[in-house]
Design an enzyme around this catalytic site. Structure first.
Site, PDB file in Angstrom:
ATOM      1  N   ASP A   4       0.840  -1.193   0.000  1.00 28.61           N
ATOM      2  CA  ASP A   4       0.000   0.000   0.000  1.00 28.61           C
ATOM      3  C   ASP A   4       0.878   1.246   0.000  1.00 28.61           C
ATOM      4  O   ASP A   4       1.670   1.450   0.912  1.00 28.61           O
ATOM      5  CB  ASP A   4      -0.871  -0.048   1.263  1.00 28.61           C
ATOM      6  CG  ASP A   4      -1.804   1.114   1.329  1.00 28.61           C
ATOM      7  OD1 ASP A   4      -2.433   1.402   0.306  1.00 28.61           O
ATOM      8  OD2 ASP A   4      -1.882   1.758   2.385  1.00 28.61           O
ATOM      9  N   THR A  12      -3.348   5.296  -3.870  1.00 34.02           N
ATOM     10  CA  THR A  12      -2.310   6.071  -3.194  1.00 34.02           C
ATOM     11  C   THR A  12      -0.974   5.949  -3.916  1.00 34.02           C
ATOM     12  O   THR A  12      -0.186   6.886  -3.924  1.00 34.02           O
ATOM     13  CB  THR A  12      -2.139   5.592  -1.748  1.00 34.02           C
ATOM     14  OG1 THR A  12      -2.004   4.181  -1.757  1.00 34.02           O
ATOM     15  CG2 THR A  12      -3.329   5.955  -0.930  1.00 34.02           C
ATOM     16  N   THR A  13      -0.723   4.797  -4.528  1.00 34.22           N
ATOM     17  CA  THR A  13       0.516   4.648  -5.279  1.00 34.22           C
ATOM     18  C   THR A  13       0.402   5.401  -6.598  1.00 34.22           C
ATOM     19  O   THR A  13       1.308   6.134  -6.988  1.00 34.22           O
ATOM     20  CB  THR A  13       0.804   3.170  -5.557  1.00 34.22           C
ATOM     21  OG1 THR A  13       0.562   2.434  -4.387  1.00 34.22           O
ATOM     22  CG2 THR A  13       2.217   2.969  -6.004  1.00 34.22           C
ATOM     23  N   ASP A  36      -8.766  -0.721   1.817  1.00 37.99           N
ATOM     24  CA  ASP A  36      -8.760  -0.017   0.531  1.00 37.99           C
ATOM     25  C   ASP A  36     -10.011  -0.347  -0.260  1.00 37.99           C
ATOM     26  O   ASP A  36     -10.700   0.528  -0.774  1.00 37.99           O
ATOM     27  CB  ASP A  36      -7.537  -0.442  -0.296  1.00 37.99           C
ATOM     28  CG  ASP A  36      -6.297   0.313   0.124  1.00 37.99           C
ATOM     29  OD1 ASP A  36      -6.382   1.020   1.141  1.00 37.99           O
ATOM     30  OD2 ASP A  36      -5.267   0.202  -0.560  1.00 37.99           O
TER      31      ASP A  36
END
Lengths: 527, 535
Positions: free
Chosen positions: A61, A94-95, A387
């Site tokens: 994550d 998020t990445t 997520d």
């Protein structure tokens, strides 16, 4: 004459090209760090904390990785911040957001080297971002009306989100879990209502969703282990010694017998309180605070199940599922709403006992029990599930859905390319660069999967020149595939947030032409 | 060093520990000071104008600030040099007084110092330079008044105000959506402004930010937002036509300020005390209910029992609301802050049309909106944005825009921006210089040159040829006798700032020139710097 020193001793100042270089280098370093975690074949990272115990986290994550890094470069801090915000706002991507911002900066670096002013690049990026967003919003699918189809959309999104995580082996199972849990929320985004319990042991496949509610507590001694048609009073009250709250009151006595009397009175008071609680006609009492032995015994005598020390979230959730209210006073039993459930029993998960409430009135909350081989697996599974839950709950509110697998990036890149061709002036270089940065994402996904990215992306680009194409990268078979058939979808809200915050962050870093670092605050050395 | 000899020829020391102090005097001191001032100005020079760049500042604790606002840059720069500190002070006073133009004032002062350096080299006494600057600044300020224009606006015609705020915002990172932000700022200022008295209390405008969403989601709320939620999770999340009791007393048993002890020595006492306590809670809640409140906002915490009683009586409540917010709520809802339950009366309740709780994002972030208040004079600007730095920078930009709008309400004179006012002043000062006999003439002329540096920096930052552009604009101004020509920073194609709608406030500009001149005068008068050595 010597140049006067303006700043303090340890402070440093970097100007113009050097400042820009420093921020580019920092941002790109961060991007390269998280780049390899992108996509279904992305790799994980081990993070070891420097704190006591050197705790180890294994994760995929982006937000978790970046949060744990200690960074000194100010530009890198900006990227970490956007990833954090993405996590708070939509939970996933998020990445991607960091990678996109990094790629935008990488392209900008080239343009700056080609003597294009940062302001020109920014205005080009702005136009491109606007155009890309419009392109996306035109191609969205909205199945709000059709509940059946919408549910399958949700399933697809959950599967896509989970496929890049540790849960990918059992993504079908977990996707179903996540969708069921979110559908129960009925449009609320309060993920607090979904409780995740981690129990080491068993395999990930043994994880399950419980319709009712599981409280990780034991039933008091000598109290019924199983109650049918339970009436539950959820309370937040002191059940130890009920303190006198009037300030400054204290007990002062002059003989032992008086102490006994007062103790008796105190006991009497507690007994009264318990009587009042029992008078509500309940057979289960859950308290947030401790219950001492004495009242517990009284409850046991009355055949009431008393559960102590449920944490605050547990109480709130329990109140949610059973439909009762959290009570702190017990004088008017007729007006307190009491929660109901069909069955309370003690169950075993793994080797631990828990209390299970089933057949609850309001189906809003539920519990997901995760099983797995080790704590690390469970922690990562929880993050992945979190997520997925975030994305799903956001999608329930904003029902627009896109295809996944690099499809949105290609659609945007195509539109942005068109725009670049139409735009006169230096801005068109920046717009072109924007499209290159977008294409970098499918390239990285392919690279991470060990595929020939140059070949695949070229094929993809060609395929996208046809109208209404659904082509994306099929990582499993290693070729270009039809994303609609493969059932790979993403939420529009996530993609839009990625696009906008990445552009905003890149713009912010580009505008900087001077970095002033103040002298670090002197810390007292505790050694 | 300060070494003196007595009548017998023995040296004696004047300054304490003088061998550990460094000392600069005379022309050396002036030059050192000037170069320090110039160094500060040079940092800010690139931030000027719509194409100005930002600065990234890392604080001693490692927090990152990215900003374009001169005052903020200087404030956070951790300056060590005394003269540089004067410059910081200068931009701060511009910030307090006017709120905008904090970069411009420093650039102006830097240019004045640079010119002074040349004059010093030619052997002109610093006091003469200072006097010349003083005269020139007076001429410039008068000239500004001469070229200023009044413009009309009213509650219905806010366009001119919006345009001016847009000029301010265009140099910030938020210029992507400067129009909506400018409109929000103007509306906010107008709704709290007292047009009769021409006064605006900016304290009534609260600027709140929350990360997430996008800049376009920024909104103006005619009411107050509080970063709190209801004290009990099951209280209603939305209240129509709320009557608000604003309390500064906790829902807890009283704590008398005098020291006291309640001694319990008998069972009876124990029981009476217990009953009293219960009654006390009951009374408190009942009192609120009796006066007709439908929402309780309290500065302090609640006891569990009180909390449940409130919930039980269907009386939503918010706890731990900060003092400033409490005051704003009181102003907005027209209520009174009540320090004791006994003093609660129906007249003291505040009124609001709608109170609602709104949640954000995936974490449990909640905010309370209090809207449609009885007295809509208090407003909140609620900023959203991609990251923390963005929000902070937007807050600063909005602050500037609010200040500009306030200044316009106080004094509705404007001058045109884009450096046009500076160029026009420069021409006027230059012309005046020739008429002046005496050495001051040189200083006045130097002042005119310094005025040119602002448009020059603008042109430079916009990627134009600075000298070429400036001379072209200057000759155009003289030829057509029109003070509205400035630097075309955005490459629109016209030099006429009236057509581009680039305005600045007259008082802001005047203040810039006056403040810069004052500080430069002060720096020029220093001829001796004594500072302790580093070791």
């Amino acid at each position: 004459m010597a140049i006067e020193k303006i700043l303090k001793d340890d402070a440093s100042e970097e100007k113009g090209e050097r400042a820009r270089m420093a921020s580019f280098v920092g941002a790109i370093a961060i991007t390269d760090l998280v780049k390899t975690t992108l996509g279904p074949k992305g790799m994980d990272k081990i993070l070891q904390s420097t704190g006591r115990g050197h705790g180890v986290t294994v994760t995929n994550d982006g937000a978790t990785i970046l949060k744990s890094l200690h960074i000194d470069n100010p530009a890198a801090k900006v990227l970490i911040d956007i990833s954090k915000v993405q996590d708070d706002e939509v939970g996933d991507g998020t990445t991607s957001v960091v990678v996109l911002a990094g790629e935008l900066l990488r392209e900008a670096e080239k343009l700056v080297a080609a003597k294009i002013h940062p302001m020109t690049i920014i205005s080009g990026y702005r136009m491109a971002a606007e155009c890309a967003r419009n392109a996306l919003s035109q191609r969205v699918v909205d199945n709000k009306e059709n509940a059946e189809k919408f549910k399958s959309d949700l399933m697809k999104i959950a599967r896509t989100t989970l496929s890049s995580k540790i849960l990918s082996q059992d993504k079908e199972h977990f996707a179903q879990l996540a969708v069921d849990a979110v559908m129960r929320l009925k449009g609320s985004t309060n993920l607090e209502a979904i409780q995740i319990i981690k129990k080491p042991g068993g395999s990930l496949m043994d994880s399950f969703l419980d319709e009712g509610f599981i409280l990780d507590k034991k039933i008091g001694l000598g109290q019924p282990k199983r109650i049918e048609n339970a009436k539950i009073l959820v309370a937040n009250t002191a059940m130890d010694t009920d303190k006198v709250k009037i300030y400054g009151a204290r007990v002062r006595v002059d003989s032992m017998s008086k102490v006994a009397e007062i103790e008796g009175a105190e006991k009497e008071k507690m007994r009264e309180k318990v009587q009042k609680i029992i008078a509500h006609g309940i057979n289960c009492f859950v308290n947030r605070q401790l219950i001492y032995n004495f009242p517990e015994e009284l409850f046991a005598d009355a055949g009431v199940l008393a559960i102590e020390h449920a944490d605050f979230d547990g109480i709130e959730r329990l109140a949610l599922v059973t439909g009762g209210e959290i009570a702190s006073t017990f004088d008017n039993p007729e007006s307190v709403k009491i929660g109901h459930c069909k069955l309370i029993e003690e169950i075993m998960i793994g080797e631990d006992k828990s209390i299970h409430f089933s057949g609850v009135e309001m189906g809003q909350a539920c519990t997901i029990v995760l099983r797995g081989a080790s704590h690390h697996v469970l922690d990562e599974a929880e993050r992945s599930l979190h997520d997925a839950l975030c994305v799903l709950s956001q999608t329930v509110n904003d029902t627009r859905v896109l295809l996944g697998g690099g499809w949105p990036e290609m659609v945007m890149a195509k539109e942005v390319d068109e725009l670049a061709r139409k735009t006169p002036g230096k801005k068109s270089h920046a717009i072109e660069a924007f499209s290159r940065a977008l294409v970098a994402i499918p390239t990285i996904i392919a690279d991470n999967a060990g595929l020939d990215s140059a070949d695949l992306v070229a094929q993809l680009r060609a395929a996208h020149h046809k109208e209404g194409c659904n082509a994306g990268i099929d990582v499993i078979s290693g070729s270009v595939g039809d994303m609609a058939e493969l059932g790979i979808s993403e939420s529009f809200k996530v993609k839009q947030a990625v696009l906008l915050s990445a552009t905003e962050a890149a713009e912010m870093i580009l505008r900087v032409d001077e970095i002033i670092t103040c002298a670090p605050r002197q810390r007292e050395d505790r050694m | 060093m300060a070494l003196a000899f007595d009548e017998y020829g023995r040296p004696f020391i004047i300054l304490k520990e003088q061998d550990q102090k460094t000392r600069l005097r005379g022309i050396e001191a002036q030059k050192a000071n000037i170069s320090a001032g110039k160094a500060v100005a040079r940092i800010l020079r690139t931030s000027l104008g719509p194409k100005g760049m930002d600065k990234m500042l890392q604080s001693p604790d490692g927090d990152v600030t990215i900003t374009n606002d001169g005052a903020t840059i200087l404030e956070q720069m951790d300056v060590d040099n005394q003269i540089a500190k004067l410059m910081v002070e200068l931009s701060r006073s511009q910030d307090y007084e006017i709120g905008d133009g904090t970069t411009g004032v420093v650039v102006m002062a830097g240019a004045l110092l640079e010119q002074a350096e040349h004059l010093l080299e030619r052997g002109i006494h610093p006091i003469r330079i200072a006097e010349g600057y003083e005269m020139a600044s007076r001429i410039a300020v008068e000239h500004l008044e001469h070229i200023a224009q009044k413009f009309d606006f009213g509650p219905t015609n806010i366009e001119p105000l919006v345009q001016t705020c847009m000029t301010t915002l265009s140099s910030k990172i938020v210029n992507r959506c400067k129009r909506p932000l400018a409109e929000i700022s103007v509306k906010a200022v107008l709704s709290v402004a007292d047009l009769e008295r021409k006064d605006v209390n900016l304290d009534l405008i609260k600027v709140e930010g929350k990360v997430g969403g996008k800049l376009e989601d920024t909104e103006l709320i005619y009411g107050i937002t509080v970063d709190k939620d209801m004290s009990h999770p099951q209280m209603p999340k939305q209240i129509q036509d709320a009557k608000i009791a604003i309390l500064t007393c906790p829902f807890e048993p009283p704590k008398p300020k005098t020291k006291h002890k309640v001694d319990i020595d008998t069972v009876e006492k124990f029981q009476t005390l217990r009953q009293q306590e219960q009654k006390y809670f009951d009374d408190m809640v009942q009192k609120c209910k009796d006066v007709g409140a439908t929402l309780v906002i309290c500065q302090w915490g609640f006891d569990d029992e009180a909390n449940h009683l409130l919930m039980h009586r269907n009386l939503p409540a918010v706890r731990w609301v900060g003092g400033v917010e409490l005051e704003l709520i009181a102003i907005a809802t027209g209520g009174r802050i009540v320090p004791r339950f006994q003093e609660l009366t129906p007249e003291k309740l505040g009124r609001a049309g709608l109170v609602r709780e709104k949640s954000f994002g995936t974490t449990k972030d909640k905010m309370l909106y209090i809207e449609h208040c009885a007295n809509s004079r208090a407003v909140t600007i609620f900023i959203r944005g991609g990251n923390k730095m963005m929000i902070e920078e937007t807050k600063r930009s909005i602050h500037d825009a609010l200040c500009v709008a306030r200044n316009l309400i106080r004094n509705n004179s404007i001058v045109y921006g884009g450096g046009s006012a500076e160029i026009s002043c420069s021409i006027a000062v230059e012309a005046a210089a020739d008429k002046h006999p005496g050495v001051e003439q040189y200083a006045i002329r130097a002042f005119a040159d310094a005025l040119d540096s602002v448009p020059m920096a603008l042109a430079e930052n916009s990627g134009l040829q600075p000298i070429e552009t400036l001379s072209a604009v200057k000759s155009q101004q003289i030829k057509e006798n029109n003070p509205h020509f400035g630097i075309d920073c955005n490459d629109v194609g016209t030099n006429d700032m009236r057509e581009q709608n680039v305005f600045e406030t007259l008082i802001g500009k005047q203040q810039q020139i006056l403040l810069a001149t004052q500080v430069v005068k002060m720096i020029l008068k220093i001829d001796d710097v004594i500072s302790p050595s580093d070791f």
